[in-house]
Every structure is written in structure tokens, then in C-alpha cells.
Design a protein around this motif. Sequence first.
Motif, mmCIF file in Angstrom:
data_model
loop_
_atom_site.group_PDB
_atom_site.id
_atom_site.type_symbol
_atom_site.label_atom_id
_atom_site.label_comp_id
_atom_site.label_asym_id
_atom_site.label_seq_id
_atom_site.Cartn_x
_atom_site.Cartn_y
_atom_site.Cartn_z
ATOM 1 N N THR A 152 -2.728 7.083 3.602
ATOM 2 C CA THR A 152 -2.546 5.895 2.777
ATOM 3 C C THR A 152 -3.405 5.962 1.526
ATOM 4 O O THR A 152 -4.467 6.573 1.511
ATOM 5 C CB THR A 152 -2.899 4.610 3.557
ATOM 6 O OG1 THR A 152 -4.232 4.721 4.043
ATOM 7 C CG2 THR A 152 -1.940 4.387 4.716
ATOM 8 N N ALA B 19 1.233 5.972 -4.585
ATOM 9 C CA ALA B 19 1.652 6.930 -3.561
ATOM 10 C C ALA B 19 2.124 8.235 -4.196
ATOM 11 O O ALA B 19 1.827 9.325 -3.685
ATOM 12 C CB ALA B 19 2.757 6.327 -2.695
ATOM 13 N N VAL C 26 1.906 5.068 0.824
ATOM 14 C CA VAL C 26 1.770 5.941 1.985
ATOM 15 C C VAL C 26 2.422 7.276 1.661
ATOM 16 O O VAL C 26 3.484 7.316 1.034
ATOM 17 C CB VAL C 26 2.475 5.327 3.221
ATOM 18 C CG1 VAL C 26 2.318 6.217 4.430
ATOM 19 C CG2 VAL C 26 1.959 3.948 3.508
ATOM 20 N N GLN D 257 0.851 -1.185 0.000
ATOM 21 C CA GLN D 257 0.000 0.000 0.000
ATOM 22 C C GLN D 257 0.887 1.236 0.000
ATOM 23 O O GLN D 257 1.893 1.298 0.715
ATOM 24 C CB GLN D 257 -0.901 0.000 1.229
ATOM 25 C CG GLN D 257 -1.944 1.097 1.207
ATOM 26 C CD GLN D 257 -2.962 0.921 2.314
ATOM 27 O OE1 GLN D 257 -2.650 0.428 3.380
ATOM 28 N NE2 GLN D 257 -4.187 1.317 2.048
#
Length: 74
Positions: free
Chosen positions: A45, A60, A28, A26
Amino acid sequence: MAAVTYTKQDWKAEADIQRLPDGTYQGVVLLTRMGSPGADSAPQTVNSVSETPEEALEEAKALAHRLLADVGGG
């Protein structure tokens, strides 16, 4: 994979990734105002998870650009 830093005016956005317990990734972003030592910002996030770290970093970076556009006045 290294974090990527963007700046706009006196704002800095650091885009990075985190590996989740299930093996996915994920994106960030940490958005901070430079010169404000006490102003800690909670990481934000990306809403989705990715199968690879490269995909997560791309997400991101896109989020970092959107956040800087918002705080920088467009």
C-alpha cells in the motif's frame, strides 16, 4: 476506476485503489513475477491516504514504477 498494469522484464505491477472505512482512498500495488504461479505476493500500500480515487491511483502508479525499478535492476 480501473486498475492499471505495468510490466518490466518478467515482472507485473498492478496499481489499484481501495476505499477506506472513513471514506478516503489508498493506493495498492500487487507485484508478481509472471510465469510463477505459486508465488503469491502480498499487496503493498501507498504510505498516504487520498481524498479522491484519482489521487490514490496516481500514488499507486508511482509506487508501481518504483517497485518495478527495484526488481528490474534499475
